[in-house]
Write a protein that holds these residues in place. Structure first.
Motif, short mmCIF file in Angstrom:
data_model
loop_
_atom_site.label_atom_id
_atom_site.label_comp_id
_atom_site.label_asym_id
_atom_site.label_seq_id
_atom_site.Cartn_x
_atom_site.Cartn_y
_atom_site.Cartn_z
N VAL A 71 0.81 -1.22 0.00
CA VAL A 71 0.00 0.00 0.00
C VAL A 71 0.85 1.28 0.00
CG1 VAL A 71 -2.00 -1.09 1.07
CG2 VAL A 71 -0.25 -0.07 2.52
N ARG A 72 2.11 1.13 -0.31
CA ARG A 72 3.03 2.28 -0.28
C ARG A 72 2.49 3.46 -1.10
NH1 ARG A 72 8.52 2.61 1.15
NH2 ARG A 72 9.50 4.47 0.31
N SER A 73 1.99 3.20 -2.30
CA SER A 73 1.48 4.30 -3.13
C SER A 73 0.29 4.98 -2.46
CB SER A 73 1.12 3.82 -4.53
OG SER A 73 0.07 2.88 -4.48
N ASP A 74 -0.56 4.21 -1.78
CA ASP A 74 -1.68 4.81 -1.05
C ASP A 74 -1.20 5.66 0.11
OD1 ASP A 74 -3.49 3.56 -2.74
OD2 ASP A 74 -3.82 1.86 -1.41
N ILE A 75 -0.17 5.19 0.79
CA ILE A 75 0.39 5.95 1.90
C ILE A 75 0.92 7.29 1.40
CG2 ILE A 75 2.22 6.04 3.64
CD1 ILE A 75 1.94 2.97 3.90
N LEU A 76 1.58 7.26 0.24
CA LEU A 76 2.13 8.49 -0.33
C LEU A 76 1.04 9.46 -0.74
CD1 LEU A 76 5.04 6.97 -2.45
CD2 LEU A 76 5.20 8.15 -0.24
N LYS A 77 -0.11 8.94 -1.17
CA LYS A 77 -1.23 9.80 -1.59
C LYS A 77 -1.97 10.40 -0.40
CE LYS A 77 -2.14 7.10 -5.71
NZ LYS A 77 -3.01 6.06 -6.26
N GLU A 78 -2.14 9.62 0.66
CA GLU A 78 -2.92 10.05 1.83
C GLU A 78 -2.17 9.70 3.12
OE1 GLU A 78 -7.31 9.73 1.78
OE2 GLU A 78 -6.89 8.27 0.18
N PRO A 79 -1.06 10.36 3.39
CA PRO A 79 -0.27 9.98 4.57
C PRO A 79 -1.01 10.12 5.90
CG PRO A 79 0.54 12.01 3.58
CD PRO A 79 -0.48 11.46 2.64
N ALA A 80 -1.89 11.10 6.00
CA ALA A 80 -2.61 11.28 7.27
C ALA A 80 -3.48 10.08 7.60
CB ALA A 80 -3.47 12.55 7.21
N ALA A 81 -4.01 9.42 6.58
CA ALA A 81 -4.87 8.25 6.80
C ALA A 81 -4.07 7.04 7.28
CB ALA A 81 -5.61 7.91 5.51
N TRP A 82 -2.75 7.09 7.08
CA TRP A 82 -1.89 5.97 7.44
C TRP A 82 -0.97 6.31 8.61
CZ3 TRP A 82 -2.72 1.32 5.24
CH2 TRP A 82 -3.50 1.29 4.09
N GLY A 83 -1.31 7.34 9.37
CA GLY A 83 -0.47 7.77 10.48
C GLY A 83 -0.15 6.67 11.47
N SER A 84 -1.13 5.87 11.82
CA SER A 84 -0.90 4.80 12.80
C SER A 84 0.10 3.78 12.27
CB SER A 84 -2.21 4.12 13.19
OG SER A 84 -2.76 3.43 12.08
N VAL A 85 0.11 3.56 10.97
CA VAL A 85 1.04 2.62 10.36
C VAL A 85 2.46 3.20 10.39
CG1 VAL A 85 1.68 1.53 8.18
CG2 VAL A 85 -0.69 1.48 8.94
N LEU A 86 2.58 4.47 10.06
CA LEU A 86 3.91 5.11 10.08
C LEU A 86 4.47 5.15 11.50
CD1 LEU A 86 3.27 7.97 7.51
CD2 LEU A 86 4.62 5.88 7.18
N ILE A 87 3.61 5.39 12.47
CA ILE A 87 4.03 5.39 13.88
C ILE A 87 4.48 3.98 14.28
CG2 ILE A 87 3.20 5.61 16.26
CD1 ILE A 87 1.44 7.97 15.18
N ALA A 88 3.71 2.97 13.90
CA ALA A 88 4.07 1.58 14.22
C ALA A 88 5.37 1.19 13.54
CB ALA A 88 2.95 0.63 13.81
N LEU A 89 5.57 1.66 12.33
CA LEU A 89 6.80 1.37 11.60
C LEU A 89 8.00 1.91 12.37
CD1 LEU A 89 7.67 0.13 8.85
CD2 LEU A 89 7.48 2.42 7.89
N ARG A 90 7.91 3.16 12.78
CA ARG A 90 9.00 3.79 13.53
C ARG A 90 9.18 3.13 14.90
NH1 ARG A 90 11.88 7.95 12.99
NH2 ARG A 90 10.67 8.94 11.37
N ALA A 91 8.09 2.85 15.58
CA ALA A 91 8.15 2.29 16.94
C ALA A 91 8.74 0.89 16.96
CB ALA A 91 6.75 2.27 17.56
N ASN A 92 8.73 0.23 15.83
CA ASN A 92 9.22 -1.15 15.77
C ASN A 92 10.58 -1.26 15.08
OD1 ASN A 92 7.09 -3.19 16.85
ND2 ASN A 92 5.96 -1.52 15.88
#
Length: 126
Positions: free
Chosen positions: A92-113
């Protein structure tokens, strides 16, 4: 109606009866997304992350929405399945790039892990 009855039990703090009602509902209607979602929340409240993950996978299979995928990714990280979580993120990388705010929890989890570089890479592309 079982999922709604379970909601009443939850509001009363009767988690055991709510869980039983949801299990009955799924026995009658195994693809009931409302019952799966509520049972998943109960499993998480009870600290059973493995059951919550299994239910998240089931819910995403039934309803492959952005919200359900983000929740699944978060749960994959929480249960130590980082490799699989990263695979899901790549899908879903392209979706994340289009709507990063909608994927905030994923980006936080990515960093936290421990995937800060990957999170930063995505943010730099935005």
């Amino acid at each position: 109606y079982g999922a709604y009855l379970a909601e009443i039990y939850l509001m009363q703090g009767d988690f055991l009866t709510a869980r039983e009602e949801l299990a009955k509902t799924l026995g009658r209607s195994p693809d009931n997304p409302t019952a799966i979602s509520k049972l998943m929340d109960l499993a998480e409240r009870g600290g059973d992350q493995e059951v919550a993950l299994t239910l998240a996978e089931r819910l995403f299979a039934l309803q492959p929405s952005r919200e359900n995928r983000a929740d699944l990714i978060r749960r994959l990280f929480e249960t130590g399945r980082s490799d699989r979580a990263v695979e899901e993120i790549q899908k879903v990388r392209s979706d994340i790039l289009k709507e990063p705010a909608a994927w905030g929890s994923v980006l936080i989890a990515l960093r936290a892990n421990g995937f800060g570089k990957e999170a930063d890479g995505i943010l730099e592309e935005i």
